[in-house]
Design an enzyme around this catalytic site. Structure first.
Site, mmCIF file in Angstrom:
data_model
loop_
_atom_site.group_PDB
_atom_site.id
_atom_site.type_symbol
_atom_site.label_atom_id
_atom_site.label_comp_id
_atom_site.label_asym_id
_atom_site.label_seq_id
_atom_site.Cartn_x
_atom_site.Cartn_y
_atom_site.Cartn_z
ATOM 1 N N CYS A 260 4.602 4.881 -1.855
ATOM 2 C CA CYS A 260 3.294 4.415 -1.416
ATOM 3 C C CYS A 260 2.571 5.399 -0.476
ATOM 4 C CB CYS A 260 3.424 3.040 -0.773
ATOM 5 S SG CYS A 260 4.110 1.801 -1.896
ATOM 6 N N CYS B 15 4.094 5.103 -8.439
ATOM 7 C CA CYS B 15 4.303 3.645 -8.466
ATOM 8 C C CYS B 15 5.511 3.328 -9.346
ATOM 9 C CB CYS B 15 3.037 2.955 -8.976
ATOM 10 S SG CYS B 15 2.970 1.187 -8.625
ATOM 11 N N GLU C 148 3.143 8.724 -29.105
ATOM 12 C CA GLU C 148 3.094 7.332 -28.656
ATOM 13 C C GLU C 148 4.258 6.527 -29.224
ATOM 14 O OE1 GLU C 148 1.318 6.008 -26.358
ATOM 15 O OE2 GLU C 148 0.230 7.869 -26.019
ATOM 16 N N CYS D 67 0.394 7.522 -2.520
ATOM 17 C CA CYS D 67 -0.379 6.856 -3.581
ATOM 18 C C CYS D 67 -1.872 6.829 -3.250
ATOM 19 C CB CYS D 67 0.120 5.429 -3.778
ATOM 20 S SG CYS D 67 -0.751 4.560 -5.108
ATOM 21 N N CYS E 228 -4.347 -1.390 -2.336
ATOM 22 C CA CYS E 228 -3.267 -2.073 -3.065
ATOM 23 C C CYS E 228 -2.849 -3.331 -2.312
ATOM 24 C CB CYS E 228 -2.071 -1.142 -3.231
ATOM 25 S SG CYS E 228 -0.648 -1.905 -4.047
#
Length: 369
Positions: A196, A189, A35, A199, A205
């Site tokens: 799209c 995205c 992270e 997606c 969306c």
DNA sequence: CAAACGTGGGG
DNA sequence: TCCCCAAGTTT
């Protein structure tokens, strides 16, 4: 609010990046390390650093006890070096205050240096299975598009709303959901030219419905980068060693070993400076100034030999133009005594934590091209 | 709260 | 070539 967890998790099961190195474990230490390394940094850049770091410093105890120079050498080239120094401080806190275990609450986790809300949440969700929402660039972009949020993403009110949204949308399986939304942001995205048609959220969306996926999030226009100038000293002693100077922990390249610098206006010599200088001219006066300034500050009797051609290095917030000043010294004894000044054979220098342009310079010294 | 903080890949 | 900006946090 648009529910997205279910299609997202279904998509992730089929198309997610399940092979990422840090997804093979639920151990807090490697999860936390990943992270930190991934903050503002692409997955492909992190991979080799992550593997090497973990092999060398495989646990909190080893990182806490390591010399800072070793930690920075492992981070060298990855950038944002505050992360490396904070990571070591965090490991020391984990050992000293949390009995060698990553804390198990958000409140305690964010007290660790370099661990903000999103990083803390990611670790708690993945390592301990807690329902904790993240809000990184990927999640932010997915939420902004799916909900067609026009407001400035940087504004405090928008951030607050996005966190509220993120928390509400995150299901019990936050571990899977967090990875899913990040992968969607990275693979589908994407910032520019979102895919799209592929997606799983397209049907719900808002931005897609409005034909505005490409236009969100709204982006602020960036002013041009200021220019800075400096000379780097390449001083060689009779053994062919090069003088390096350890930079202070604060500021750019903090804690890394760098070539000594000088600014031709005689200003503060240990920092990268400054916008108001004359350009990097090669005149007798400039050469004389540099030779005297470095001789005095480093307490060396050095002879300036030549100024190399100008190079440049671009940072996020400014552009650095520089020239290397080749010099020789006959007696290197004095500088050895100072803790922040050291003579290195070029091959040894390359094992240290170096800024990328300095590494390039030293690599090209002997026989390089 | 705006600015500082690195570097490299992609369009 | 140039511009964008990436699994953010700190001051």
């Amino acid at each position: 609010m648009i529910p997205i967890a279910e299609p997202l998790l279904a998509w992730y099961t089929r198309h997610g990046r399940h092979d990422l190195p840090w997804r093979q474990t639920r151990d807090p230490y490697p999860l936390w390390l990943a992270e930190i390394m991934l903050q503002q940094t692409r997955v492909e850049s992190v991979k080799p650093y992550y593997t090497r770091f973990l092999q060398t410093l495989p646990a909190w105890r080893a990182l806490a006890a390591a010399p800072q120079d070793q930690v920075l050498a492992l981070w060298s080239g990855l950038g944002y070096y505050t992360r490396a120094r904070n990571a070591q401080r965090a490991a020391q806190v984990v050992m000293a205050s949390f009995a060698g275990h990553f804390p198990d609450t958000l409140e305690k986790a964010v007290t660790l240096p370099g661990v903000g809300r999103s990083t803390a949440a990611a670790v708690l969700a993945s390592a301990y299975g807690q329902r904790q929402a993240i809000l990184d660039a990927n999640a932010r972009r997915v939420l902004i598009r799916s909900h067609a949020i026009d407001a400035d993403p940087k504004a405090t009110a928008t951030q607050q709303w996005l966190w509220t949204l993120a928390s509400a949308l995150t299901p019990e399986d936050a571990h899977g959901y967090n990875q899913a939304i990040q992968d969607l942001g990275a693979m589908i995205c994407t910032p520019r030219q979102p895919r799209c048609p592929d997606c799983p959220l397209a049907s719900r969306c808002k931005a897609h419905a409005q034909g505005r996926s490409h236009a969100l999030p709204v982006t602020a226009h960036k002013p041009p980068k200021p220019q800075r100038h400096t000379f780097f000293l390449l001083a060689a002693d009779p053994e062919g060693r090069i003088l390096l100077e350890k930079r202070p922990d604060s500021g750019i390249w903090g804690g890394l070993w760098c070539l000594p610098q000088a600014a031709p206006d005689g200003g503060e010599l240990s920092i990268l400076c400054n916008d108001t200088l004359p350009p990097l001219e090669d005149t007798p006066a400039v050469r004389q100034f540099l030779q005297e300034a470095w001789s005095r500050r480093l307490r060396l009797d050095l002879q300036l030999l030549a100024l190399a051609e100008e190079q440049q290095h671009v940072f996020t917030h400014f552009q650095l133009r520089f020239r290397c000043a080749h010099a020789r010294v006959l007696d290197s004894a004095v500088a050895d005594s100072a803790a922040t000044l050291r003579w290195y054979h070029p091959a040894d220098a390359l094992t240290q934590g170096l800024p990328t342009p300095i590494r390039r310079i030293l690599r090209n010294l002997g026989g390089g091209r």
